[in-house]
Structures are given as C-alpha cells and as structure tokens.
Design a protein around this motif. Sequence first.
Motif, PDB file in Angstrom:
ATOM      1  N   UNK A  79      -7.683   7.420  13.149  1.00  0.00           N
ATOM      2  CA  UNK A  79      -7.207   8.757  12.836  1.00  0.00           C
ATOM      3  C   UNK A  79      -6.879   8.890  11.356  1.00  0.00           C
ATOM      4  N   UNK A  80      -6.119   9.897  11.031  1.00  0.00           N
ATOM      5  CA  UNK A  80      -5.733  10.162   9.653  1.00  0.00           C
ATOM      6  C   UNK A  80      -4.813   9.053   9.147  1.00  0.00           C
ATOM      7  N   UNK A  81      -5.138   8.528   7.968  1.00  0.00           N
ATOM      8  CA  UNK A  81      -4.369   7.419   7.385  1.00  0.00           C
ATOM      9  C   UNK A  81      -3.529   7.919   6.217  1.00  0.00           C
ATOM     10  N   UNK A  82      -2.332   7.352   6.095  1.00  0.00           N
ATOM     11  CA  UNK A  82      -1.444   7.652   4.965  1.00  0.00           C
ATOM     12  C   UNK A  82      -0.915   6.323   4.439  1.00  0.00           C
ATOM     13  N   UNK A  83      -1.226   6.030   3.186  1.00  0.00           N
ATOM     14  CA  UNK A  83      -0.799   4.773   2.564  1.00  0.00           C
ATOM     15  C   UNK A  83       0.571   4.946   1.919  1.00  0.00           C
ATOM     16  N   UNK A  84       1.453   3.961   2.123  1.00  0.00           N
ATOM     17  CA  UNK A  84       2.778   3.962   1.505  1.00  0.00           C
ATOM     18  C   UNK A  84       2.948   2.659   0.738  1.00  0.00           C
ATOM     19  N   UNK A  85       3.181   2.770  -0.548  1.00  0.00           N
ATOM     20  CA  UNK A  85       3.423   1.594  -1.369  1.00  0.00           C
ATOM     21  C   UNK A  85       4.807   1.028  -1.094  1.00  0.00           C
ATOM     22  N   UNK A  86       5.077  -0.162  -1.621  1.00  0.00           N
ATOM     23  CA  UNK A  86       6.400  -0.771  -1.452  1.00  0.00           C
ATOM     24  C   UNK A  86       7.500   0.165  -1.961  1.00  0.00           C
ATOM     25  N   UNK A  87       8.540   0.343  -1.165  1.00  0.00           N
ATOM     26  CA  UNK A  87       9.659   1.182  -1.578  1.00  0.00           C
ATOM     27  C   UNK A  87       9.436   2.672  -1.416  1.00  0.00           C
ATOM     28  N   UNK A  88       8.321   3.087  -0.828  1.00  0.00           N
ATOM     29  CA  UNK A  88       8.034   4.513  -0.652  1.00  0.00           C
ATOM     30  C   UNK A  88       8.237   4.936   0.800  1.00  0.00           C
ATOM     31  N   UNK A  89       8.416   6.240   0.975  1.00  0.00           N
ATOM     32  CA  UNK A  89       8.569   6.773   2.323  1.00  0.00           C
ATOM     33  C   UNK A  89       7.820   8.087   2.434  1.00  0.00           C
ATOM     34  N   UNK A  90       7.631   8.535   3.655  1.00  0.00           N
ATOM     35  CA  UNK A  90       6.981   9.815   3.933  1.00  0.00           C
ATOM     36  C   UNK A  90       8.030  10.750   4.528  1.00  0.00           C
ATOM     37  N   UNK A  91       7.817  12.045   4.428  1.00  0.00           N
ATOM     38  CA  UNK A  91       8.774  13.003   4.999  1.00  0.00           C
ATOM     39  C   UNK A  91       8.958  12.795   6.503  1.00  0.00           C
ATOM     40  N   UNK A  92      10.080  13.238   7.018  1.00  0.00           N
ATOM     41  CA  UNK A  92      10.367  13.126   8.442  1.00  0.00           C
ATOM     42  C   UNK A  92       9.387  13.849   9.332  1.00  0.00           C
ATOM     43  N   UNK A  93       8.654  14.791   8.758  1.00  0.00           N
ATOM     44  CA  UNK A  93       7.666  15.539   9.551  1.00  0.00           C
ATOM     45  C   UNK A  93       6.375  14.745   9.772  1.00  0.00           C
ATOM     46  N   UNK A  94       6.186  13.655   9.050  1.00  0.00           N
ATOM     47  CA  UNK A  94       4.964  12.844   9.191  1.00  0.00           C
ATOM     48  C   UNK A  94       5.079  11.983  10.442  1.00  0.00           C
ATOM     49  N   UNK A  95       4.225  12.279  11.415  1.00  0.00           N
ATOM     50  CA  UNK A  95       4.198  11.517  12.670  1.00  0.00           C
ATOM     51  C   UNK A  95       3.071  10.495  12.592  1.00  0.00           C
ATOM     52  N   UNK A  96       3.267   9.356  13.243  1.00  0.00           N
ATOM     53  CA  UNK A  96       2.220   8.332  13.262  1.00  0.00           C
ATOM     54  C   UNK A  96       2.250   7.586  14.589  1.00  0.00           C
ATOM     55  N   UNK A  97       1.128   6.951  14.931  1.00  0.00           N
ATOM     56  CA  UNK A  97       1.010   6.248  16.213  1.00  0.00           C
ATOM     57  C   UNK A  97       0.740   4.759  16.039  1.00  0.00           C
ATOM     58  N   UNK A  98       0.389   4.338  14.817  1.00  0.00           N
ATOM     59  CA  UNK A  98       0.161   2.917  14.559  1.00  0.00           C
ATOM     60  C   UNK A  98       0.345   2.650  13.070  1.00  0.00           C
ATOM     61  N   UNK A  99       0.508   1.362  12.743  1.00  0.00           N
ATOM     62  CA  UNK A  99       0.756   0.963  11.366  1.00  0.00           C
ATOM     63  C   UNK A  99       0.144  -0.416  11.123  1.00  0.00           C
ATOM     64  N   UNK A 100      -0.315  -0.639   9.896  1.00  0.00           N
ATOM     65  CA  UNK A 100      -0.783  -1.966   9.481  1.00  0.00           C
ATOM     66  C   UNK A 100      -0.147  -2.269   8.138  1.00  0.00           C
ATOM     67  N   UNK A 101       0.351  -3.487   7.990  1.00  0.00           N
ATOM     68  CA  UNK A 101       1.026  -3.928   6.759  1.00  0.00           C
ATOM     69  C   UNK A 101       0.081  -4.766   5.922  1.00  0.00           C
ATOM     70  N   UNK A 102       0.133  -4.580   4.614  1.00  0.00           N
ATOM     71  CA  UNK A 102      -0.720  -5.308   3.689  1.00  0.00           C
ATOM     72  C   UNK A 102      -2.184  -5.208   4.105  1.00  0.00           C
ATOM     73  N   UNK A 103      -2.694  -3.968   4.230  1.00  0.00           N
ATOM     74  CA  UNK A 103      -4.087  -3.793   4.671  1.00  0.00           C
ATOM     75  C   UNK A 103      -5.062  -4.325   3.619  1.00  0.00           C
ATOM     76  N   UNK A 104      -6.240  -4.597   4.063  1.00  0.00           N
ATOM     77  CA  UNK A 104      -7.278  -5.101   3.137  1.00  0.00           C
ATOM     78  C   UNK A 104      -7.843  -3.997   2.310  1.00  0.00           C
TER      79      UNK A 104
END
Length: 104
Positions: A79-104
Amino acid sequence: MRLSRPLAVTLGGLALAVITVGPASAAQGSFVWVGPKGTAYAIQNPPDRKCLDMAQEARGPQNSTKKALVVYSKQKCKGTARRLGPGHSAPGSVRFASVVFNPR
C-alpha cells in the motif's frame, strides 16, 4: 577438568557472538504509535528489515530509533508508504497497518 575448559571457551565465544550480533540487527530506540481509544503503544529496539503487521488500529507513528522506518497503509508492507527518518513523526491522522525498520 580438561573437558570443562574447552566447554567454557566455546560458551564464552558463543556469548560474545550473540552480544556482537544483537545490536546490529535492531533499530535501537523506540517506536511509538496510538492505538484504539487513544492508547499509546511502543516497541523497544525493533528488528531490522522485518515487516511487522499491526493487529489493531494504528496511527500517529513516532520514530525514536536511530534508523529510518517506513509505515504502510496495508498489512504485509504493502500500500501507500511513508518514510520517517530517525527522530521524526507523522501527524495523528496518519493511519498505518504495517511497518519495517531500517528498510533497504
């Protein structure tokens, strides 16, 4: 006596290998998000490059790890991907269903 020394050396080497490999395979720090009823959830030192599906509603991701992460709108890191760098966050309205850390 002779048998115990090689065994101790082997176990000591194994412990050192586990200690050395452990931190390199995790995004050190915490990942925080908001779940149902506004409850905050967190994962400490999440694993690198492993897709984690959320079991329930998840929104407002906060990346307090030392590595980038990507949240996805669908499970299995699709689905739609949103990248977050170290120390960053997304607004509370951003919903997600899965996450991957340190992606390639």
